[in-house]
Motif scaffolding. Structure first.
Motif, PDB file in Angstrom:
ATOM      1  N   ILE A 164       3.550   0.457   2.890  1.00 31.48           N
ATOM      2  CA  ILE A 164       3.201  -0.607   3.831  1.00 31.48           C
ATOM      3  C   ILE A 164       3.160  -1.919   3.070  1.00 31.48           C
ATOM      4  N   ALA A 184       1.705  -4.968   3.138  1.00 28.49           N
ATOM      5  CA  ALA A 184       0.654  -5.687   3.864  1.00 28.49           C
ATOM      6  C   ALA A 184       0.769  -7.188   3.645  1.00 28.49           C
ATOM      7  N   TYR A 228       0.835  -1.198   0.000  1.00 30.83           N
ATOM      8  CA  TYR A 228       0.000   0.000   0.000  1.00 30.83           C
ATOM      9  C   TYR A 228       0.867   1.244   0.000  1.00 30.83           C
ATOM     10  N   LEU A 245      -1.442 -12.002  14.288  1.00 34.88           N
ATOM     11  CA  LEU A 245      -2.003 -10.926  15.095  1.00 34.88           C
ATOM     12  C   LEU A 245      -2.689  -9.927  14.193  1.00 34.88           C
ATOM     13  N   SER A 246      -3.463  -9.061  14.803  1.00 38.36           N
ATOM     14  CA  SER A 246      -4.157  -8.054  14.020  1.00 38.36           C
ATOM     15  C   SER A 246      -3.132  -7.140  13.352  1.00 38.36           C
ATOM     16  N   GLY A 247      -3.368  -6.854  12.074  1.00 42.80           N
ATOM     17  CA  GLY A 247      -2.442  -6.029  11.321  1.00 42.80           C
ATOM     18  C   GLY A 247      -1.352  -6.809  10.626  1.00 42.80           C
ATOM     19  N   SER A 248      -1.382  -8.149  10.769  1.00 42.16           N
ATOM     20  CA  SER A 248      -0.312  -8.924  10.153  1.00 42.16           C
ATOM     21  C   SER A 248      -0.569  -9.186   8.672  1.00 42.16           C
ATOM     22  N   GLY A 249      -1.728  -8.779   8.161  1.00 40.40           N
ATOM     23  CA  GLY A 249      -1.966  -8.887   6.730  1.00 40.40           C
ATOM     24  C   GLY A 249      -2.886 -10.025   6.324  1.00 40.40           C
ATOM     25  N   LYS A 250      -3.568 -10.645   7.284  1.00 45.08           N
ATOM     26  CA  LYS A 250      -4.428 -11.773   6.956  1.00 45.08           C
ATOM     27  C   LYS A 250      -5.572 -11.365   6.030  1.00 45.08           C
ATOM     28  N   SER A 251      -6.263 -10.293   6.421  1.00 48.66           N
ATOM     29  CA  SER A 251      -7.402  -9.874   5.600  1.00 48.66           C
ATOM     30  C   SER A 251      -6.937  -9.485   4.211  1.00 48.66           C
ATOM     31  N   THR A 252      -5.817  -8.792   4.161  1.00 45.24           N
ATOM     32  CA  THR A 252      -5.327  -8.377   2.855  1.00 45.24           C
ATOM     33  C   THR A 252      -5.006  -9.603   2.018  1.00 45.24           C
TER      34      THR A 252
HETATM   35  N1  ADP Z   1      -6.543   0.070   2.150  1.00 39.74           N
HETATM   36  C1  ADP Z   1      -5.393   0.119   2.855  1.00 39.74           C
HETATM   37  N2  ADP Z   1      -4.542   1.157   2.697  1.00 39.74           N
HETATM   38  C2  ADP Z   1      -3.383   1.212   3.392  1.00 39.74           C
HETATM   39  N3  ADP Z   1      -2.981   0.300   4.262  1.00 39.74           N
HETATM   40  C3  ADP Z   1      -3.787  -0.757   4.481  1.00 39.74           C
HETATM   41  C4  ADP Z   1      -5.037  -0.904   3.786  1.00 39.74           C
HETATM   42  N4  ADP Z   1      -5.606  -2.056   4.200  1.00 39.74           N
HETATM   43  C5  ADP Z   1      -4.774  -2.594   5.097  1.00 39.74           C
HETATM   44  N5  ADP Z   1      -3.672  -1.819   5.265  1.00 39.74           N
HETATM   45  C6  ADP Z   1      -2.529  -2.111   6.154  1.00 39.74           C
HETATM   46  O1  ADP Z   1      -2.059  -3.386   5.851  1.00 39.74           O
HETATM   47  C7  ADP Z   1      -1.706  -4.076   7.026  1.00 39.74           C
HETATM   48  C8  ADP Z   1      -2.441  -5.389   7.108  1.00 39.74           C
HETATM   49  O2  ADP Z   1      -3.814  -5.158   7.357  1.00 39.74           O
HETATM   50  P1  ADP Z   1      -4.901  -6.303   7.416  1.00 39.74           P
HETATM   51  O3  ADP Z   1      -4.729  -7.188   6.245  1.00 39.74           O
HETATM   52  O4  ADP Z   1      -6.218  -5.694   7.602  1.00 39.74           O
HETATM   53  O5  ADP Z   1      -4.458  -7.070   8.729  1.00 39.74           O
HETATM   54  P2  ADP Z   1      -5.268  -8.149   9.580  1.00 39.74           P
HETATM   55  O6  ADP Z   1      -6.466  -8.577   8.817  1.00 39.74           O
HETATM   56  O7  ADP Z   1      -4.266  -9.227   9.769  1.00 39.74           O
HETATM   57  O8  ADP Z   1      -5.603  -7.503  10.869  1.00 39.74           O
HETATM   58  C9  ADP Z   1      -1.993  -3.164   8.192  1.00 39.74           C
HETATM   59  O9  ADP Z   1      -0.792  -2.552   8.559  1.00 39.74           O
HETATM   60  C10 ADP Z   1      -2.950  -2.165   7.599  1.00 39.74           C
HETATM   61  O10 ADP Z   1      -2.755  -0.921   8.227  1.00 39.74           O
END
Ligand code: ADP
Ligand code: MG
Lengths: 669, 343
Positions: free
Chosen positions: B42, B44, B16, B63-70
């Motif tokens: 970032i 992700a 990102y 952990l939260s923020g580790s990039g799972k959702s992405t």
């Molecule tokens: N649309 C976006 N723009 C910028 N950074 C993003 C965006 N979506 C997620 N991130 C960043 O990518 C990283 C991974 O996020 P995310 O995949 O949501 O983590 P998780 O699901 O593991 O909690 C985080 O640091 C988040 O801040």
């Protein structure tokens, strides 16, 4: 140099005190200075250097209407086409509500069908009230519209309602579509944002002028103005609402394989519906406000009644029509809010029921409409509310005002004189005395100081525009009236807000008072003011204060309420008295919010000021009003832009202040 | 024999920030953490390789923020990866056209979301039928199908409720029903139970396992809860700062954590729930006198009482029924008190 810069930009007192002192001296002595130097340009912008904008705009409009063509059709064809598009549904709505349907023209007209009877209209509205919320709302609707019938305002009210019925769908759907476009196409959003900003600051009267010119005097012009006025907030709300849809909901749409169109119309817009309905409520209230104002260019209805009463100084008539507007505004506001928050709590009935079972209200309304239509042959009173049974409150109001004026005349006069002598006149003298050239310099300096060189240039150029079109003096009158009104509004509003923030009871009372103030169309404020104080700057000020006070209260309350509770506790623990708590902790922390409230107050005050031209101020509002009566487009637009520029300067400078205050306190902006 | 690979994710990146793809390209598709930081980007998801096989529950944990959702959004192409390849049934998702992608999502993928993401204006029935409605399936057919799945997730009788009239757990059941309405081959669940109370969460996990026993979907399940991961997973991928640090079965993860980070997670799990008989048995020992048989794949938790009650060890049988080792009460105690079992 560096040192100078540091002093200039950092030491607040070293900047503001000299600036004010110089301005005051120049303002007080500009006239002797001009005499002494023989330099007339000091007090008056040289005519030779004037921007001839008015004439150019008028000529352009002339050309637009007479010669402009897009190849296949002319501009005039376009305006005619728009007129017919609006006129047809408007005529239908009017026929349905009040005039009745007929075929043929003039005295040859043959009645085909009567309009909906007053009973049917009231039942319909009550049914909507029940559908949207409950019996209480139904009763309120019936009560409000029943009032209109009983007190003889029915016909005018229906004309106004017909306009609202046409303006609202067009404004809401148009705003929705523009908002959707802006949401989807970032380039379009970049384009429309500044347009929306400008639309919000240009006073309403000034679009009446070109519209009058393009569409002629009549209900269509009034409707066009209403739609233009009511649409921008809907665009904004739509953008915010669509953005506010959770990204997961958006993702659901994509994951189930929606096409772009399905995603928009089946997922995003329905999910945003509650917020969108808030926008529709705004469109309704703004339309009602504008329909009243637009009675000046032919809307008819309740606004027209108020306007003529004001012109004739017919106290009773004015108040009667004014109260009718208030009643209608409250009814429409509550109804549309109820629709916005409607919760379908009952489970959907099973589909096996018959039509009447599934749509009890639609069926009732239909039965009543047809029933009253048939009954009216026997009992005409059901069709038209019998004249003999109307009550007039006109004489009552005249008597009340007469009584007040007889018994309290001296008190009112005294109040008015005190305000005039000690507040209005000195401030007026100060502002009107400021030489235009110094005005430009001062605005540039202030802009630079609070928001950097860019803001300095912006406010300098906008101020120069006002001087260059020859409106300096009128603009200063506007600034003075606006300044005084905002001062008084803040002096009343901010303490009210603080009180509301600290006391639940006060909060409820003040909250509903402010809500009601905000529901009322701006025109309404003029009526009691003129009745009690007659025309002049003081009346204008009172009307503006009433109209513009709401944001001062709201923001102050919100600011004080959202002070970090830990800070307050820290204060308590260190032994602050409630008074110290307020002055040392809550107010300083609420400063950014207070500034934003001030900003909103100024914007509202400016928009109301233009309307107070009707009570005889001599400012830019008057200039627009004159332009309106003469249908002088150039004059109207130039004066309107001047008002907008004042608003923009005030807005930018105060926003910059608020941002600075926030960063200083380490709050995230 | 291993099952076929359904989803193959090769060197996938999601960065990102401004100019992300240029930076990615200029560093040969492998920018270092420092490069990303210098450019204010970032990372992700960084250089992720995963193979997801038919019928398995593949859990992505971190952990939260580790990039799972992405990552899971890259897999479904809800977000456009900055680089890499994602083969779904052999076809690169990143090069499929929009129309094809819509078709794939309509027929082959389902997704469940953390905050349920139900459409507020539709009833349970309409929400569940929504994916079918989008495909233009006639109302009667889609409602019939929706009723089936609603019954499957145990919400029969609530068809005409609106989402706001349901509890969180019930709402997520609707989310699950909706994602199953199209009978997807590949099922994504992004922290489906994280927004629920602990008790409800366990109930939903059981429910989820019950459904999977019926349906045998290929599942990518996201969670930040290690207990949930080991409860559900066939295999787990542990993510940290956008990278996958280890992919393994729950048991391997506990026995051989690849890094201290993973070990930290495994430290507090109750081992008897994770470890199988095979992992702690003593090989050989055909001649020892035994009290009975246990299966090699059984969890220690399941056989602990039996082993403990017996003086004699038990014989361990593999899947074909051959004796491969023995296990006694000492092994159970070792597991329970967490004595290190490095092989
Ligand atoms: N649309 C976006 N723009 C910028 N950074 C993003 C965006 N979506 C997620 N991130 C960043 O990518 C990283 C991974 O996020 P995310 O995949 O949501 O983590 P998780 O699901 O593991 O909690 C985080 O640091 C988040 O801040
Ligand atoms: Mg997540």
């Amino acid at each position: 140099m560096n040192l100078l810069r540091r002093i200039f930009l950092q030491k607040a007192a070293l900047f503001w005190v000299p600036i004010f002192a110089v301005t005051w001296v120049l303002s007080a002595y500009s006239f002797p200075l001009y005499k002494a130097l023989g330099a007339r340009w000091i007090i008056k912008y040289p005519a030779g250097a004037r921007l001839q904008l008015e004439a150019k705009i008028s000529a352009f409009m002339q050309w637009l209407v007479e010669d402009a063509s897009f190849g296949l059709f002319s501009f005039r064809d376009l305006t005619r086409f728009i007129s017919s598009l609006i006129e047809a549904p408007y005529t239908f709505a009017r026929n349905a509500l009040i005039d009745g349907f007929s075929v043929g023209l003039g005295s040859d007209a043959v009645d085909v069908a009567p309009s909906l009877s007053w009973v049917a209209v009231i039942v319909t509205l009550a049914a909507m009230g029940h559908y949207a919320r409950d019996w209480k709302l139904a009763a309120l609707m019936a009560g409000c519209f029943g009032y209109l019938a009983v007190f003889g305002q029915w016909d005018s009210a229906m004309v106004t309602l017909a306009s609202v019925l046409i303006a609202v769908p067009i404004g809401a759907i148009g705003g929705l579509l523009l908002g959707v476009l802006a949401y989807r196409v970032p380039a379009f959003e970049m384009f429309i944002r500044p347009v929306l900003d400008l639309m919000q600051t240009v006073p309403v009267f000034s679009y009446l002028v070109p519209i009058l010119f393009l569409f002629g005097f009549g209900p269509v012009a009034a409707l066009v103005a209403t739609i233009i006025y009511a649409m921008p907030p809907m665009v904004r709300v739509t953008i915010v609402a669509l953005r506010g849809v959770p990204s997961e909901v958006h993702d659901v749409g994509v994951m189930v394989g929606c096409t772009k169109r399905q995603l928009m119309w089946k997922v995003i817009i329905p999910s945003a519906a509650p917020t969108l309905m808030v926008g529709v409520n705004q469109v309704i209230m703004l339309s009602l406000n504008m329909v009243i104002i637009a009675s000046m260019i032919g809307a008819g209805g309740l606004g027209y009644d108020v306007l003529t009463a004001l012109r004739r100084l017919d106290i009773g008539g004015g108040i009667e029509a004014g109260v009718a507007i208030v009643v209608m505004a409250i009814a429409l506001d509550r109804l549309s809010q109820a629709f916005a928050t409607r919760v379908a709590d009952e489970l959907p009935s099973n589909t096996t029921q018959n039509l009447a079972g599934r749509h009890p209200w639609a069926v009732t309304v239909l039965v009543v409409a047809i029933g009253t239509f048939l009954l009216s042959y026997i009992l005409p009173a059901i069709q038209d509310y019998p004249e003999s049974m109307t009550l007039s409150t006109g004489t009552f109001w005249s008597d009340v005002i007469g009584y007040i004026n007889v018994n309290f005349f001296d008190t009112f006069e005294a109040v008015k004189t005190v305000f005039l002598t000690y507040l209005l006149l000195p401030v007026k003298r100060f502002f009107v005395g400021i030489p235009w050239a110094w005005g430009i310099i001062v605005m540039t300096l202030i802009g630079w100081r609070v928001g950097g060189i860019g803001l300095g240039l912006l406010s300098g150029v906008l101020t120069a525009f006002i001087a260059a079109v020859g409106l300096w003096n009128k603009a200063m009158v506007t600034v003075y009236l606006c300044g005084v009104s905002v001062l008084v509004a803040s002096a009343i509003g901010i303490p009210m807000g603080i009180l509301a923030a600290q006391n639940d009871r006060a909060n409820r009372i003040i909250g509903s008072f402010i809500d009601t103030l905000q529901t009322l169309p701006s025109f309404v404020y003029l009526i009691p003011v003129v009745m009690l104080f007659r025309v002049g700057d003081f009346s204008a000020m009172v009307a503006v204060v009433l109209y513009a006070m709401a944001p001062a209260v709201r923001y102050a309350a919100h600011g004080v309420r959202s002070v970090d509770p830990q800070l307050v506790e820290a204060g308590l623990v260190s032994g602050c008295t409630p008074r110290q708590l307020l002055w040392r902790i809550k107010l300083p922390m609420a400063l950014p919010e207070l500034l934003l409230g001030l900003n909103q107050t100024i914007l509202l005050a400016l928009s109301m000021l233009v309307i107070t031209a009707l009570v005889g101020t001599r400012d830019l509002g008057q200039e627009v009003y004159i332009a309106l009566t003469k249908a002088n487009t150039g004059q109207g637009i130039v004066a309107g832009l001047s008002v907008a520029f004042i608003a923009i300067i005030a807005d930018r400078i105060l926003s910059a202040f608020a941002t600075r205050a926030r960063t200083k306190m380490g709050m995230a902006s | 024999m291993q099952k076929p690979i359904i989803l193959d994710c090769k060197n996938v990146w999601k960065i990102y920030g401004a100019q992300a793809s240029r930076i990615h390209r200029e560093h040969d598709g492998n920018p270092s953490s420092e490069t990303l930081k210098d450019h204010g980007l970032i990372g992700a998801v960084r250089a992720v390789n995963l193979q997801i096989r038919q019928g398995e529950i593949f859990v992505i944990m971190g952990l939260s923020g580790s990039g799972k959702s992405t990552l899971v959004r890259c897999l479904s192409r809800l977000v456009e990866p900055t680089g890499g390849e994602i083969l779904f049934e052999g076809k690169d998702l990143l090069t499929t056209s929009d129309a094809e992608l819509i078709e794939i999502r309509r027929k082959k993928m389902g997704m469940v979301f953390q905050q349920f993401a139900l459409l507020p204006h539709l009833t349970v029935l309409e929400n569940t039928a929504f994916p079918l409605e989008v495909q233009g399936i006639p109302q009667a057919d889609r409602e019939a199908r929706a009723r089936e799945v609603i019954e499957l997730v145990g919400l029969k009788g609530r068809e005409s409720y609106y989402p706001r009239q349901l509890s969180g757990g019930q709402q997520q059941r609707v989310g699950i029903a909706r994602s199953l309405a199209v009978e997807p081959d590949l099922w994504f669940l992004d922290e489906p139970f994280s927004a629920l109370d602990p008790l409800i969460r366990r109930e939903m996990q059981d429910e989820f396992l019950r459904l999977q026993n019926l349906l045998h979907k290929t599942i990518v399940f996201i969670t930040h809860d290690f207990d949930e991961a080991i409860r559900l997973a066939d295999r787990i991928a542990v993510m940290k700062d956008g990278k996958v640090v280890q992919v393994a079965t729950p048991e391997e993860l506990v026995l051989n954590p690849a890094t201290e980070y993973v070990e930290e997670f495994t430290r507090h799990v109750s081992r008897s729930k994770v470890l199988t008989v095979g992992a702690v048995m003593t090989r050989g020992g055909d001649d020892i006198k035994t009290a009975g048989d246990v299966g090699i794949g059984q969890r220690i938790e399941a056989v602990a009482d039996m082993l403990e009650a017996s003086e004699l060890p038990f014989k361990v049988l593999d899947d074909e029924g051959n004796a491969v080792g023995t296990i006694g009460r000492q092994a159970v105690i070792d597991v329970l008190v967490g004595r290190v079992l490095k092989k």
